[in-house]
Write a protein that holds these residues in place. Structure first.
Motif, PDB file in Angstrom:
ATOM      1  N   GLY A  86      -3.716 -13.256 -26.931  1.00  0.00           N
ATOM      2  CA  GLY A  86      -2.540 -12.549 -27.401  1.00  0.00           C
ATOM      3  C   GLY A  86      -1.727 -11.983 -26.264  1.00  0.00           C
ATOM      4  O   GLY A  86      -1.841 -12.428 -25.121  1.00  0.00           O
ATOM      5  N   LYS A  87      -0.929 -10.985 -26.597  1.00  0.00           N
ATOM      6  CA  LYS A  87      -0.014 -10.386 -25.627  1.00  0.00           C
ATOM      7  C   LYS A  87      -0.269  -8.889 -25.552  1.00  0.00           C
ATOM      8  O   LYS A  87      -0.404  -8.223 -26.580  1.00  0.00           O
ATOM      9  N   VAL A  88      -0.328  -8.359 -24.340  1.00  0.00           N
ATOM     10  CA  VAL A  88      -0.505  -6.928 -24.120  1.00  0.00           C
ATOM     11  C   VAL A  88       0.757  -6.210 -24.596  1.00  0.00           C
ATOM     12  O   VAL A  88       1.865  -6.546 -24.179  1.00  0.00           O
ATOM     13  N   VAL A  89       0.572  -5.209 -25.481  1.00  0.00           N
ATOM     14  CA  VAL A  89       1.720  -4.456 -25.997  1.00  0.00           C
ATOM     15  C   VAL A  89       1.698  -2.993 -25.566  1.00  0.00           C
ATOM     16  O   VAL A  89       2.706  -2.298 -25.698  1.00  0.00           O
ATOM     17  N   GLN A  90       0.552  -2.523 -25.063  1.00  0.00           N
ATOM     18  CA  GLN A  90       0.464  -1.141 -24.574  1.00  0.00           C
ATOM     19  C   GLN A  90      -0.724  -1.041 -23.624  1.00  0.00           C
ATOM     20  O   GLN A  90      -1.759  -1.666 -23.850  1.00  0.00           O
ATOM     21  N   VAL A  91      -0.575  -0.258 -22.565  1.00  0.00           N
ATOM     22  CA  VAL A  91      -1.670  -0.048 -21.608  1.00  0.00           C
ATOM     23  C   VAL A  91      -1.861   1.446 -21.375  1.00  0.00           C
ATOM     24  O   VAL A  91      -0.912   2.216 -21.381  1.00  0.00           O
ATOM     25  N   GLY A  92      -3.125   1.834 -21.188  1.00  0.00           N
ATOM     26  CA  GLY A  92      -3.432   3.212 -20.848  1.00  0.00           C
ATOM     27  C   GLY A  92      -3.080   3.505 -19.398  1.00  0.00           C
ATOM     28  O   GLY A  92      -2.905   2.592 -18.588  1.00  0.00           O
ATOM     29  N   GLU A  93      -3.006   4.785 -19.061  1.00  0.00           N
ATOM     30  CA  GLU A  93      -2.584   5.227 -17.723  1.00  0.00           C
ATOM     31  C   GLU A  93      -3.479   4.725 -16.600  1.00  0.00           C
ATOM     32  O   GLU A  93      -3.016   4.538 -15.478  1.00  0.00           O
ATOM     33  N   GLU A  94      -4.766   4.540 -16.871  1.00  0.00           N
ATOM     34  CA  GLU A  94      -5.706   4.152 -15.822  1.00  0.00           C
ATOM     35  C   GLU A  94      -6.026   2.660 -15.805  1.00  0.00           C
ATOM     36  O   GLU A  94      -6.915   2.225 -15.080  1.00  0.00           O
ATOM     37  N   VAL A  95      -5.297   1.871 -16.572  1.00  0.00           N
ATOM     38  CA  VAL A  95      -5.529   0.433 -16.602  1.00  0.00           C
ATOM     39  C   VAL A  95      -5.045  -0.166 -15.296  1.00  0.00           C
ATOM     40  O   VAL A  95      -3.991   0.211 -14.773  1.00  0.00           O
ATOM     41  N   SER A  96      -5.820  -1.096 -14.788  1.00  0.00           N
ATOM     42  CA  SER A  96      -5.495  -1.770 -13.531  1.00  0.00           C
ATOM     43  C   SER A  96      -4.056  -2.277 -13.546  1.00  0.00           C
ATOM     44  O   SER A  96      -3.533  -2.695 -14.575  1.00  0.00           O
ATOM     45  N   LYS A  97      -3.417  -2.255 -12.405  1.00  0.00           N
ATOM     46  CA  LYS A  97      -2.043  -2.754 -12.271  1.00  0.00           C
ATOM     47  C   LYS A  97      -1.976  -4.262 -12.516  1.00  0.00           C
ATOM     48  O   LYS A  97      -0.899  -4.833 -12.586  1.00  0.00           O
ATOM     49  N   GLU A  98      -3.140  -4.908 -12.651  1.00  0.00           N
ATOM     50  CA  GLU A  98      -3.168  -6.340 -12.952  1.00  0.00           C
ATOM     51  C   GLU A  98      -2.694  -6.626 -14.373  1.00  0.00           C
ATOM     52  O   GLU A  98      -2.366  -7.757 -14.704  1.00  0.00           O
ATOM     53  N   TYR A  99      -2.690  -5.617 -15.243  1.00  0.00           N
ATOM     54  CA  TYR A  99      -2.299  -5.800 -16.641  1.00  0.00           C
ATOM     55  C   TYR A  99      -1.063  -4.977 -16.943  1.00  0.00           C
ATOM     56  O   TYR A  99      -1.018  -3.780 -16.676  1.00  0.00           O
ATOM     57  N   SER A 100      -0.073  -5.642 -17.532  1.00  0.00           N
ATOM     58  CA  SER A 100       1.176  -4.976 -17.885  1.00  0.00           C
ATOM     59  C   SER A 100       1.593  -5.399 -19.284  1.00  0.00           C
ATOM     60  O   SER A 100       1.188  -6.470 -19.770  1.00  0.00           O
TER      61      SER A 100
END
Length: 127
Positions: A86-100
């Motif tokens: 699927g597609k990432v629609v939201q990330v938490g503050e501490e999620v690696s910069k590899e995921y947007s």
């Protein structure tokens, strides 16, 4: 005392998911239900809009109750699925910069928000 229900989304948002509420060996145990949409509540979580998912052999074991002694279902409604794209629609503050937001991903997650370690994939959204 019965198991608790899946926690409500803070804004009341819902989604469709393939679920089971009792153990069974056939697809008669499955139904499409409207359940609370998961939300990013921890800084290390990612919300994914599901575009495709696979029925994994682990789902058959869960649905039949064969894993209930070592990994009991946490809620009164359990959601099938183990592998998802699927597609990432939201990330938490501490999620690696590899995921947007907007990234297309394929995942096999371990440890789902709804309790049991194999939850939430035959659904519209996953954490």
């Amino acid at each position: 005392m019965g198991k608790p229900s899946i926690p409500d989304h803070a804004d009341g948002e819902t989604m469709k998911a393939v679920c089971f509420t009792s153990f069974g060996k056939t697809t008669d145990a499955l139904s499409v239900e409207t359940i609370p949409k998961p939300s990013v509540d921890s800084p290390d979580e990612v919300l994914i809009k599901v575009h495709a998912c696979a029925l994994n052999p682990i789902d058959k074991l869960r649905m039949s109750g064969d894993l209930s002694l070592i990994n009991p279902e946490a809620y009164d409604t359990s959601v099938l699925g183990y592998d998802v794209a699927g597609k990432v629609v939201q990330v938490g503050e501490e999620v690696s910069k590899e995921y947007s937001v907007g990234d297309e991903v394929y995942v096999r997650l371990a440890g789902m928000k709804y309790g049991a370690s194999f939850e939430k994939f035959y659904a519209s959204y996953v954490i």
